[in-house]
Write a protein that holds these residues in place. Structure first.
Motif, PDB file in Angstrom:
ATOM      1  N   THR A   1       0.756  -1.169   0.079  1.00  0.00           N
ATOM      2  CA  THR A   1       0.132  -0.266   0.447  1.00  0.00           C
ATOM      3  C   THR A   1       0.874   1.351   0.164  1.00  0.00           C
ATOM      4  O   THR A   1       0.477   1.764  -0.847  1.00  0.00           O
TER       5      THR A   1
ATOM      6  N   GLU B   1       0.486   4.408  -2.425  1.00  0.00           N
ATOM      7  CA  GLU B   1       0.490   5.715  -2.929  1.00  0.00           C
ATOM      8  C   GLU B   1       1.868   6.334  -3.349  1.00  0.00           C
ATOM      9  O   GLU B   1       1.855   7.304  -3.579  1.00  0.00           O
TER      10      GLU B   1
ATOM     11  N   GLU C   1       1.992   6.686  -6.785  1.00  0.00           N
ATOM     12  CA  GLU C   1       0.939   7.319  -7.450  1.00  0.00           C
ATOM     13  C   GLU C   1       1.057   8.825  -7.075  1.00  0.00           C
ATOM     14  O   GLU C   1       1.514   9.649  -8.228  1.00  0.00           O
ATOM     15  N   THR C   2       1.511   9.330  -6.298  1.00  0.00           N
ATOM     16  CA  THR C   2       3.139  10.651  -5.637  1.00  0.00           C
ATOM     17  C   THR C   2       3.663  11.474  -6.613  1.00  0.00           C
ATOM     18  O   THR C   2       3.828  12.577  -7.402  1.00  0.00           O
TER      19      THR C   2
END
Length: 63
Positions: free
Chosen positions: A27, A31, A34-35
């Motif tokens: 996870t 994240e 994606e950032t």
């Protein structure tokens, strides 16, 4: 009415904790990626385009 004591099999708790840790790592990596992709896309925009979406170039690093 009787209450049964139910115990997890030996090692089940450890396996659960390892699986939870792996899911948390996955996870976090998703994240982070994606950032990173968002920052990269925003960095390619012009200052005028950034202003249109209410951002300044300095805001990109804060994401």
């Amino acid at each position: 009415m009787t209450t049964a004591n139910i115990y997890a099999p030996l090692g089940a708790v450890t396996v659960l904790r390892v699986v939870d840790a792996l899911i948390n790592v996955k996870t976090a990596l998703v994240e982070w990626n994606e950032t990173r992709e968002t920052r990269k896309a925003l960095a390619q925009l012009s200052d005028a385009q950034l202003e249109d979406i209410g951002m300044k170039r300095a805001d990109i690093s804060k994401i």
